[in-house]
Write a protein that holds these residues in place. Structure first.
Motif, PDB file in Angstrom:
ATOM      1  N   ARG A   2      42.495  62.582  56.812  1.00 56.69           N
ATOM      2  CA  ARG A   2      41.713  63.646  56.146  1.00 56.69           C
ATOM      3  C   ARG A   2      41.986  63.755  54.911  1.00 56.69           C
ATOM      4  O   ARG A   2      41.067  63.976  53.623  1.00 56.69           O
ATOM      5  N   LEU A   3      43.054  63.548  54.197  1.00 61.64           N
ATOM      6  CA  LEU A   3      43.563  63.628  52.996  1.00 61.64           C
ATOM      7  C   LEU A   3      43.067  62.524  52.046  1.00 61.64           C
ATOM      8  O   LEU A   3      42.838  62.554  51.062  1.00 61.64           O
ATOM      9  N   MET A   4      43.281  61.511  52.937  1.00 62.06           N
ATOM     10  CA  MET A   4      42.851  60.077  51.963  1.00 62.06           C
ATOM     11  C   MET A   4      41.318  60.070  51.703  1.00 62.06           C
ATOM     12  O   MET A   4      40.773  59.676  50.767  1.00 62.06           O
ATOM     13  N   ALA A   5      40.669  60.661  52.740  1.00 62.03           N
ATOM     14  CA  ALA A   5      39.258  60.839  52.581  1.00 62.03           C
ATOM     15  C   ALA A   5      38.646  61.818  51.357  1.00 62.03           C
ATOM     16  O   ALA A   5      37.980  61.461  50.451  1.00 62.03           O
ATOM     17  N   ASN A   6      39.738  63.009  51.368  1.00 64.59           N
ATOM     18  CA  ASN A   6      39.544  63.741  50.034  1.00 64.59           C
ATOM     19  C   ASN A   6      39.861  63.110  48.981  1.00 64.59           C
ATOM     20  O   ASN A   6      39.303  63.562  47.712  1.00 64.59           O
ATOM     21  N   VAL A   7      40.742  62.376  48.781  1.00 61.26           N
ATOM     22  CA  VAL A   7      41.228  61.550  47.542  1.00 61.26           C
ATOM     23  C   VAL A   7      40.118  60.733  47.102  1.00 61.26           C
ATOM     24  O   VAL A   7      39.676  60.570  45.963  1.00 61.26           O
ATOM     25  N   ARG A   8      39.480  59.852  48.301  1.00 58.46           N
ATOM     26  CA  ARG A   8      38.353  59.062  47.868  1.00 58.46           C
ATOM     27  C   ARG A   8      37.274  59.959  47.172  1.00 58.46           C
ATOM     28  O   ARG A   8      36.466  59.390  46.221  1.00 58.46           O
ATOM     29  N   ARG A   9      37.031  61.054  47.726  1.00 63.51           N
ATOM     30  CA  ARG A   9      35.761  61.762  47.406  1.00 63.51           C
ATOM     31  C   ARG A   9      36.086  62.269  45.974  1.00 63.51           C
ATOM     32  O   ARG A   9      35.109  62.498  45.046  1.00 63.51           O
ATOM     33  N   LEU A  33      57.516  64.392  50.070  1.00 60.45           N
ATOM     34  CA  LEU A  33      56.275  64.183  50.375  1.00 60.45           C
ATOM     35  C   LEU A  33      55.702  62.534  50.276  1.00 60.45           C
ATOM     36  O   LEU A  33      56.214  62.071  49.074  1.00 60.45           O
ATOM     37  N   PRO A  34      54.902  62.039  51.119  1.00 62.89           N
ATOM     38  CA  PRO A  34      54.696  60.776  50.999  1.00 62.89           C
ATOM     39  C   PRO A  34      53.771  60.513  49.838  1.00 62.89           C
ATOM     40  O   PRO A  34      53.015  61.173  49.423  1.00 62.89           O
ATOM     41  N   ASP A  35      53.740  59.361  49.068  1.00 64.04           N
ATOM     42  CA  ASP A  35      52.705  58.974  48.333  1.00 64.04           C
ATOM     43  C   ASP A  35      51.862  58.488  48.501  1.00 64.04           C
ATOM     44  O   ASP A  35      51.297  58.166  49.733  1.00 64.04           O
ATOM     45  N   LEU A  36      50.579  58.221  47.892  1.00 64.72           N
ATOM     46  CA  LEU A  36      49.172  57.771  48.464  1.00 64.72           C
ATOM     47  C   LEU A  36      49.192  56.382  48.642  1.00 64.72           C
ATOM     48  O   LEU A  36      48.360  56.120  49.679  1.00 64.72           O
ATOM     49  N   LYS A  37      49.873  55.646  48.198  1.00 64.84           N
ATOM     50  CA  LYS A  37      50.041  54.103  48.471  1.00 64.84           C
ATOM     51  C   LYS A  37      50.742  53.924  49.875  1.00 64.84           C
ATOM     52  O   LYS A  37      50.112  53.187  50.778  1.00 64.84           O
ATOM     53  N   GLN A  38      51.714  54.902  50.318  1.00 63.75           N
ATOM     54  CA  GLN A  38      52.061  54.960  51.630  1.00 63.75           C
ATOM     55  C   GLN A  38      51.053  55.264  52.674  1.00 63.75           C
ATOM     56  O   GLN A  38      50.844  54.664  53.791  1.00 63.75           O
ATOM     57  N   LEU A  39      50.195  56.398  52.303  1.00 61.21           N
ATOM     58  CA  LEU A  39      49.267  57.058  53.157  1.00 61.21           C
ATOM     59  C   LEU A  39      48.229  56.167  53.470  1.00 61.21           C
ATOM     60  O   LEU A  39      47.585  55.717  54.577  1.00 61.21           O
TER      61      LEU A  39
END
Length: 335
Positions: free
Chosen positions: A75-82, A5-11
């Motif tokens: 989409r995942l990064m947008a959800n993380v920001r929210r 699974l990629p980490d958030l910094k990579q995404l």
């Protein structure tokens, strides 16, 4: 073997490179060094098992697989920001953010007026309004990436609760110099020889416009279609034709040098306010649902509120043309 699974910094790095278009620009945007960005992208590609970018010297272009992956990554990064926004709101005992998905017409011509009615205590620090297709509104609410959806009808689905359905009528938008401006009510027959500007989606408004012309035995000789009413209004302003559009944009966002008039034939416009089934609304969202009712009654001609969906409403929304429409628009919309 499953990829790591990629980490958030990579995404985050990957999405930034796609958005900015270069490693250097993305690194500057994120406040990282270019070697660090390169390493994050390389590690992400290694974990996924496929290349994300074509590299040709300084140029970097997403691969086909990279673009497919970007949809879910963004989409995942947008959800993380929210989620971060909501965590901050909870920690500070503030109202949670609003996530609203609406078709462009209602995001432009209705949502702003409803939000403006809310008391400051119920308006959160962060409000996100997605302007998307009706089909995407339904999907966003079902996926729970949107708290509330506002879309043209039909919006029925087993996983959705339809809070209420609104009904209004389409209008014609004219250039100020058009001779039909002198008519308080424009006859549909007078548009049959003109270039028509209207909405492209054949399953919603477009089919009702075509049925209305079919009923009078004529159809405009040429058509410009678009996926948003704002674009249709801009076409009219450029004197490219006359537009038949839903009333939210036409009446809620008057463009200079354009005039809105009612038609002598009702072409109905139905829309619904929806949420995910079983998902409770916050007090702020409950207030927004009420504000949308009030804004609809104030903004839309001949607005009718339906508190529940019935087979008759669905049939009329999909196939009906209503009756004659001879009442003028409110004075604020007439020039």
């Amino acid at each position: 073997m499953k990829p790591d699974l990629p980490d958030l910094k990579q995404l985050e790095a990957f999405c930034a490179v796609v958005a900015v278009g270069s490693l250097t620009g993305a690194a500057r945007f994120l406040g990282r060094s270019q070697p660090a960005m390169t390493r994050l992208i390389q590690d992400l590609e290694a974990s996924l098992g496929f290349a994300l970018f074509h590299r040709n010297g300084p140029r970097i272009v997403p691969t086909e697989q990279g673009m497919q992956f970007h949809v879910d990554a963004e989409r995942l990064m947008a959800n993380v920001r929210r989620m971060n926004e909501r965590v901050e709101a909870i920690a500070q005992n503030q109202a949670p953010s609003f996530e609203i998905a609406a078709i462009p017409a209602l995001a432009t011509g209705l949502i702003p007026y409803a939000l403006a009615q809310l008391p400051a205590a119920l308006l959160p620090k962060a409000v996100h309004v997605q302007s998307v297709s009706a089909e995407r509104v339904v999907q966003s609410v079902m996926e729970r990436t949107a708290d509330l959806g506002v879309a043209s009808f039909p919006v029925s689905h087993p996983e959705l609760d339809v809070l209420w359905v609104g009904q209004s009528r389409c209008v014609v938008v004219l250039d100020r110099a058009d001779p039909l401006v002198s008519c308080p009510v424009v006859r549909l027959a007078d548009l049959a020889t003109r270039r028509l500007v209207t909405i492209a989606n054949p399953y919603r408004l477009r089919s009702r416009v075509e049925k209305a012309f079919s009923k009078i035995g004529g159809f405009p000789p040429s058509v410009i279609d678009t996926n948003t009413s704002v674009t249709a209004l801009a076409m009219v302003r450029a004197q490219l034709g006359v537009a038949i559009v839903e009333p939210a944009t036409a009446c809620g966002l008057l463009l200079q040098d354009t005039v809105v008039r009612p038609l002598d034939t009702t072409i109905p416009f139905f829309f619904g306010v929806v949420k995910a089934s079983g998902r409770p609304l916050t007090p702020g969202l409950e207030a927004l649902v009420d504000a949308l009712r009030t804004a609809s009654a104030a903004q839309l001609p001949d607005f009718v509120l339906h508190e529940r969906v019935s087979p008759e409403i669905t049939e009329e929304a999909l196939h009906g043309l209503g009756g004659p429409s001879l009442s003028p628009l409110p004075g604020d919309w007439q020039v």
